[in-house]
Scaffold this active site. Sequence first.
Site, PDB file in Angstrom:
ATOM      1  N   TYR A 139      -2.195  43.455  80.623  1.00  0.00           N
ATOM      2  CA  TYR A 139      -1.872  43.160  82.024  1.00  0.00           C
ATOM      3  C   TYR A 139      -2.507  41.908  82.472  1.00  0.00           C
ATOM      4  O   TYR A 139      -3.503  41.783  82.855  1.00  0.00           O
ATOM      5  CB  TYR A 139      -2.275  44.339  82.940  1.00  0.00           C
TER       6      TYR A 139
ATOM      7  N   GLN B  32       1.121  59.087  78.592  1.00  0.00           N
ATOM      8  CA  GLN B  32       1.785  58.339  79.898  1.00  0.00           C
ATOM      9  C   GLN B  32       3.149  58.018  79.381  1.00  0.00           C
ATOM     10  O   GLN B  32       3.500  57.143  78.411  1.00  0.00           O
ATOM     11  CB  GLN B  32       0.937  57.249  80.111  1.00  0.00           C
TER      12      GLN B  32
ATOM     13  N   TYR C 248       4.975  57.164  84.766  1.00  0.00           N
ATOM     14  CA  TYR C 248       4.828  55.836  85.357  1.00  0.00           C
ATOM     15  C   TYR C 248       6.206  55.341  85.864  1.00  0.00           C
ATOM     16  O   TYR C 248       7.354  55.770  85.251  1.00  0.00           O
ATOM     17  CB  TYR C 248       4.066  54.870  84.382  1.00  0.00           C
TER      18      TYR C 248
ATOM     19  N   LYS D 137      15.121  50.137  99.265  1.00  0.00           N
ATOM     20  CA  LYS D 137      14.764  49.071  99.772  1.00  0.00           C
ATOM     21  C   LYS D 137      15.769  47.780  98.988  1.00  0.00           C
ATOM     22  O   LYS D 137      15.882  46.660  99.099  1.00  0.00           O
ATOM     23  CB  LYS D 137      13.550  48.420  99.704  1.00  0.00           C
TER      24      LYS D 137
ATOM     25  N   ALA E 111       0.312  48.655  93.622  1.00  0.00           N
ATOM     26  CA  ALA E 111       0.441  48.079  94.853  1.00  0.00           C
ATOM     27  C   ALA E 111      -0.184  46.488  94.742  1.00  0.00           C
ATOM     28  O   ALA E 111      -1.073  46.475  94.040  1.00  0.00           O
ATOM     29  CB  ALA E 111      -0.441  48.954  95.731  1.00  0.00           C
TER      30      ALA E 111
ATOM     31  N   GLN F 153       0.427  48.530 101.050  1.00  0.00           N
ATOM     32  CA  GLN F 153       1.361  49.399 100.076  1.00  0.00           C
ATOM     33  C   GLN F 153       0.199  50.198  99.526  1.00  0.00           C
ATOM     34  O   GLN F 153       0.633  51.581  99.147  1.00  0.00           O
ATOM     35  CB  GLN F 153       1.609  48.333  98.876  1.00  0.00           C
TER      36      GLN F 153
END
Length: 332
Positions: free
Chosen positions: A57, A190, A218, A229, A295, A300
């Site tokens: 990441y 996960q 996840y 949205k 977030a 958020q």
Amino acid sequence: MEYRQLGTSSIHASVITFGAWAIGGWMWGGSDRKEAIAAIRAAYDHGVTSIDTAPVYGQGLSEEIVAETIQDIPRNRVQILTKFGLRWDVQQGEFYFKSKDNDGREIDLYRLASKESVIKECEDCLRRLQTDYIDLFQIHWPDSTTPISETMEALLRLQEQGKIRAAGVCNYSKALMQEAEKTIDLASDQVPYSMVNRDIEKELVPYSIDRNKAIIAYSPLQRGLLTGKIKPGQSFGEGDTREGNRFYTTENITSINQMLDRLRPLAAEKKATLAQLVLRWTIEQPGITIALAGARNAEQAVQNAKAADVKLTKEDIAFINEKLSALELVMP
């Protein structure tokens, strides 16, 4: 906030765990370090003590931001969940895909989980996270070039050395978990799970319940799709992998929004947003231990954390499930 045990390990994680992919910037259009730090701190202030990150990441950036954010928090009050097995700095193992780093440089990603690589990655993670142990160390994706037993033996060694508290896997099937458990007692798996992506309920959920393994869900908001949205005709930025994804066709966006419209009155009754209702439903599902919610700013993060405060009765869950059962998606 609620806290749940990860399998039979000694780790108790917040049911809403901070997902730290986006703050690393990679595949998310860059990172705002100041906003990212504020997001993690806001989440922690609202009871989110667990953070899920990974070396890939931002090619280390997400872990470094996490380290900077929690440096003044007593180490035993936060649970660091990170990963290994996706390398961009070597060309070994199983080629995964081509990408670009945050500076626009081309990188090749490889799935690599050899014993040597696992041990090296653990040391790199400890250095970036500025800690002497990792709470949950997870293989990011299966590596077909390395025997599972070799990978798990490396994790067992790290556990014996006190460098990791527990071992986990990501994106493992029931069969892969069974193979891994011949070597080590896994705490968790996960995997992707959401209202519209429930494939794991067939095999993995029953197995995990039976063997007391945690499932870390996840993409529980299906990358924004279940917030209500995203509208038909939505344009996604360059490199956004939602463009062309099977869930984001005009037909499926329309159907999902119609389903969400039927849930809005319940969300209003609970004084919750649609996203909070969806997150609460997720952690109420059999076998689902915690849900990851990313977030990029403090607002958020607080909204995600407050999902844990939503209370759903059996009748509420039955109502939601009824609306979900009527949902028809067109999948290739």
